[in-house]
Design an enzyme around this catalytic site. Structure first.
Site, PDB file in Angstrom:
ATOM      1  N   ASN A 168      39.189  37.359  44.778  1.00 39.49           N
ATOM      2  CA  ASN A 168      39.874  38.651  44.918  1.00 39.49           C
ATOM      3  C   ASN A 168      39.230  39.397  46.084  1.00 39.49           C
ATOM      4  OD1 ASN A 168      40.783  41.279  44.693  1.00 39.49           O
ATOM      5  ND2 ASN A 168      40.466  41.437  42.476  1.00 39.49           N
ATOM      6  N   CYS A 195      42.738  47.836  45.443  1.00 42.00           N
ATOM      7  CA  CYS A 195      43.491  46.596  45.700  1.00 42.00           C
ATOM      8  C   CYS A 195      44.924  46.853  46.162  1.00 42.00           C
ATOM      9  CB  CYS A 195      43.486  45.716  44.450  1.00 42.00           C
ATOM     10  SG  CYS A 195      41.834  45.197  44.000  1.00 42.00           S
ATOM     11  N   HIS A 225      49.048  40.772  44.734  1.00 39.27           N
ATOM     12  CA  HIS A 225      47.598  40.946  44.903  1.00 39.27           C
ATOM     13  C   HIS A 225      46.879  39.770  44.238  1.00 39.27           C
ATOM     14  CE1 HIS A 225      43.594  42.271  44.885  1.00 39.27           C
ATOM     15  NE2 HIS A 225      43.565  42.585  43.606  1.00 39.27           N
TER      16      HIS A 225
HETATM   17  N1  ACO Z   1      31.962  33.191  32.440  1.00 41.78           N
HETATM   18  C1  ACO Z   1      32.005  32.891  31.115  1.00 41.78           C
HETATM   19  N2  ACO Z   1      32.421  33.771  30.190  1.00 41.78           N
HETATM   20  C2  ACO Z   1      32.784  34.982  30.621  1.00 41.78           C
HETATM   21  C3  ACO Z   1      32.748  35.358  31.972  1.00 41.78           C
HETATM   22  C4  ACO Z   1      32.319  34.397  32.907  1.00 41.78           C
HETATM   23  N3  ACO Z   1      32.257  34.638  34.221  1.00 41.78           N
HETATM   24  N4  ACO Z   1      33.196  36.624  32.080  1.00 41.78           N
HETATM   25  C5  ACO Z   1      33.502  37.040  30.856  1.00 41.78           C
HETATM   26  N5  ACO Z   1      33.239  36.063  29.961  1.00 41.78           N
HETATM   27  C6  ACO Z   1      33.404  36.063  28.518  1.00 41.78           C
HETATM   28  C7  ACO Z   1      33.460  37.453  27.948  1.00 41.78           C
HETATM   29  O1  ACO Z   1      32.162  37.934  27.724  1.00 41.78           O
HETATM   30  C8  ACO Z   1      34.237  37.240  26.658  1.00 41.78           C
HETATM   31  O2  ACO Z   1      33.354  36.745  25.687  1.00 41.78           O
HETATM   32  P1  ACO Z   1      33.486  37.233  24.166  1.00 41.78           P
HETATM   33  O3  ACO Z   1      34.870  36.776  23.729  1.00 41.78           O
HETATM   34  O4  ACO Z   1      32.388  36.494  23.501  1.00 41.78           O
HETATM   35  O5  ACO Z   1      33.342  38.707  24.197  1.00 41.78           O
HETATM   36  C9  ACO Z   1      35.192  36.098  27.022  1.00 41.78           C
HETATM   37  O6  ACO Z   1      34.661  35.480  28.200  1.00 41.78           O
HETATM   38  C10 ACO Z   1      36.596  36.556  27.276  1.00 41.78           C
HETATM   39  O7  ACO Z   1      36.547  37.632  28.171  1.00 41.78           O
HETATM   40  P2  ACO Z   1      37.875  38.360  28.561  1.00 41.78           P
HETATM   41  O8  ACO Z   1      37.535  39.598  29.317  1.00 41.78           O
HETATM   42  O9  ACO Z   1      38.755  38.446  27.379  1.00 41.78           O
HETATM   43  O10 ACO Z   1      38.511  37.285  29.560  1.00 41.78           O
HETATM   44  P3  ACO Z   1      39.929  37.327  30.218  1.00 41.78           P
HETATM   45  O11 ACO Z   1      40.678  36.130  29.839  1.00 41.78           O
HETATM   46  O12 ACO Z   1      40.600  38.657  30.055  1.00 41.78           O
HETATM   47  O13 ACO Z   1      39.555  37.165  31.764  1.00 41.78           O
HETATM   48  C11 ACO Z   1      39.351  38.533  33.741  1.00 41.78           C
HETATM   49  C12 ACO Z   1      38.725  38.119  32.393  1.00 41.78           C
HETATM   50  C13 ACO Z   1      39.394  37.306  34.607  1.00 41.78           C
HETATM   51  C14 ACO Z   1      38.484  39.603  34.381  1.00 41.78           C
HETATM   52  C15 ACO Z   1      40.773  39.068  33.491  1.00 41.78           C
HETATM   53  O14 ACO Z   1      40.739  40.015  32.448  1.00 41.78           O
HETATM   54  C16 ACO Z   1      41.390  39.682  34.710  1.00 41.78           C
HETATM   55  O15 ACO Z   1      41.736  39.003  35.650  1.00 41.78           O
HETATM   56  N6  ACO Z   1      41.598  41.010  34.679  1.00 41.78           N
HETATM   57  C17 ACO Z   1      42.373  41.724  35.692  1.00 41.78           C
HETATM   58  C18 ACO Z   1      41.734  41.755  37.039  1.00 41.78           C
HETATM   59  C19 ACO Z   1      42.641  42.491  37.991  1.00 41.78           C
HETATM   60  O16 ACO Z   1      43.849  42.410  37.957  1.00 41.78           O
HETATM   61  N7  ACO Z   1      42.083  43.212  38.888  1.00 41.78           N
HETATM   62  C20 ACO Z   1      42.944  43.939  39.818  1.00 41.78           C
HETATM   63  C21 ACO Z   1      42.318  45.077  40.240  1.00 41.78           C
HETATM   64  S1  ACO Z   1      40.713  44.750  40.878  1.00 41.78           S
HETATM   65  C22 ACO Z   1      40.444  46.062  41.901  1.00 41.78           C
HETATM   66  O17 ACO Z   1      41.186  46.995  41.962  1.00 41.78           O
HETATM   67  C23 ACO Z   1      39.207  46.009  42.785  1.00 41.78           C
END
Ligand code: ACO
Length: 343
Positions: free
Chosen positions: A283, A113, A253
């Site tokens: 993304n 990214c 990003h």
């Molecule tokens: N729908 C419903 N529930 C979901 C989904 C979904 N699509 N995905 C995950 N969950 C659930 C999980 O299983 C978890 O359940 P649990 O609490 O029962 O275990 C709950 O939702 C919370 O999951 P988290 O991972 O804590 O959710 P978070 O608020 O952190 O959001 C996300 C997840 C969107 C992926 C976030 O962590 C994020 O944006 N991370 C960074 C991404 C990033 O910056 N990427 C940049 C680099 S990408 C690259 O280089 C290609």
């Protein structure tokens, strides 16, 4: 040499016409529009039809950027991508040939990214050195080809697309100049974002086992993205002599609107200066910053000389930031997805 800078003179984009909404994803995955939108800011994403490649999108966006700059060719073609058309050879030379630039140097750059910002520093350095007068820098991805469609943790996040800019030699005072860039990496955390199979370490994933898809430890990445992008953006703004709160547009990003808002808050930047484009495209990895810049250009809210702060974070881990000014009279060009080349 000291005052010489790369200046952005053209911008182009290409998004595949097929759009998948959060509601459509919710029919096959245990997820919902409410969850996806509230956690990421994403509402829909574009995806390629089978057979359409990263190189196809890159060619279309590259042609659009050349048209935007009023040029027929460039001295160098750089393609930032994590989803090349094949492991060997690189995709950039084929893109250059299809653009009518055959003969010029062309290479792929892989920084996930952060790829576009890595490309921006590379292109800037090569232009400032006097080696090249013009560079076509493209960020293009087809994450729909590497994401596991049954994994709700990743399948809802990504989209396909390409954005491209033309950079030409100018001076620091020219609107559109890339003033300062700063890159970093931390390979000790490579496992947080990875496609584990298909390279030299695990060349042939078990043909009878599950395919090797993209994986990400989202929560870990989130925390690192906020702190690293804040530090990196602050450093490059200081190098440019700007106070972060004086920045006119913050183009980070486009992984998650919550990440960008958190970084802006830490920098003391008002929320309305944060460019948020992920709602429409998801993304798009290396394509996300040039697509967001093209979108900002098409809205016409920025004026020549405005201070623009770019920052990215992604797999590697890699990160990078750039301080640039907004070009005068930038005419963004949008391309339609091309048909795959006949074989
Ligand atoms: N729908 C419903 N529930 C979901 C989904 C979904 N699509 N995905 C995950 N969950 C659930 C999980 O299983 C978890 O359940 P649990 O609490 O029962 O275990 C709950 O939702 C919370 O999951 P988290 O991972 O804590 O959710 P978070 O608020 O952190 O959001 C996300 C997840 C969107 C992926 C976030 O962590 C994020 O944006 N991370 C960074 C991404 C990033 O910056 N990427 C940049 C680099 S990408 C690259 O280089 C290609």
């Amino acid at each position: 040499m000291d005052d010489a800078r790369a200046v952005m003179t053209g911008i182009g984009s290409c998004l595949p016409p097929d759009v998948v909404s959060n509601d459509e994803l919710s029919r096959s995955l245990d997820t919902s529009h409410e969850w996806i939108h509230s956690r990421t800011g994403i509402s829909r994403r574009h995806v390629v039809k089978p057979g359409v490649s990263t190189g196809d999108l890159a060619t279309a966006a590259g042609a659009a950027a050349l048209e935007s700059a009023g040029r027929r060719a460039c001295d160098l073609v750089l393609l930032a991508t994590t989803t090349p058309d094949q492991p060997c050879p690189a995709t950039a030379p084929q893109v250059a040939a299809r653009l009518g630039c055959a003969g010029v140097p062309a290479f792929d750059l892989s920084a996930v990214c952060s790829g576009f910002v890595y490309g921006l520093e590379t292109a800037s350095a090569l232009i400032r050195s006097g080696l090249y007068g013009s560079v076509l820098l493209i960020g293009a991805e087809t994450y729909s080809t590497i994401v596991d469609p049954t994994d709700r943790n990743t399948a809802v996040l990504f989209g396909d697309g390409a954005g491209a800019v033309v950079l030409e030699r100018g001076e620091a005072g020219t609107p559109g100049a890339v003033l300062h860039t700063r890159l970093g990496s931390d390979g000790t955390e490579a496992g947080l974002i990875a496609v584990p199979g298909g390279g030299s370490r695990a060349p042939r994933p078990d043909p009878h086992g599950p395919p090797s898809y993209f994986r990400m430890e989202g929560k870990e990445v989130y925390a690192r993205a906020v702190s690293t992008m804040t530090r990196s953006a602050r450093e490059v703004a200081e190098e440019a002599g700007w106070r972060p709160q004086d920045v006119d547009a913050f183009v980070g990003h486009q992984a998650n609107a919550r990440i960008l808002r958190a970084v802006a808050r830490r920098l003391g930047l008002p929320a309305e200066r944060v460019v948020c484009h992920m709602g429409e495209v998801g993304n798009t990895a290396a394509a996300s910053i040039p697509l967001a810049l093209g979108w900002a250009a098409s809205r016409g809210t920025l004026t020549a000389g405005d201070r623009v702060l770019l920052t990215a974070f992604g797999g590697g881990l890699t990160w990078g930031s750039a301080a640039m000014t907004w070009p005068g009279a930038l005419r963004p060009v949008t391309a339609v997805e091309p048909a795959p080349p006949a074989v």
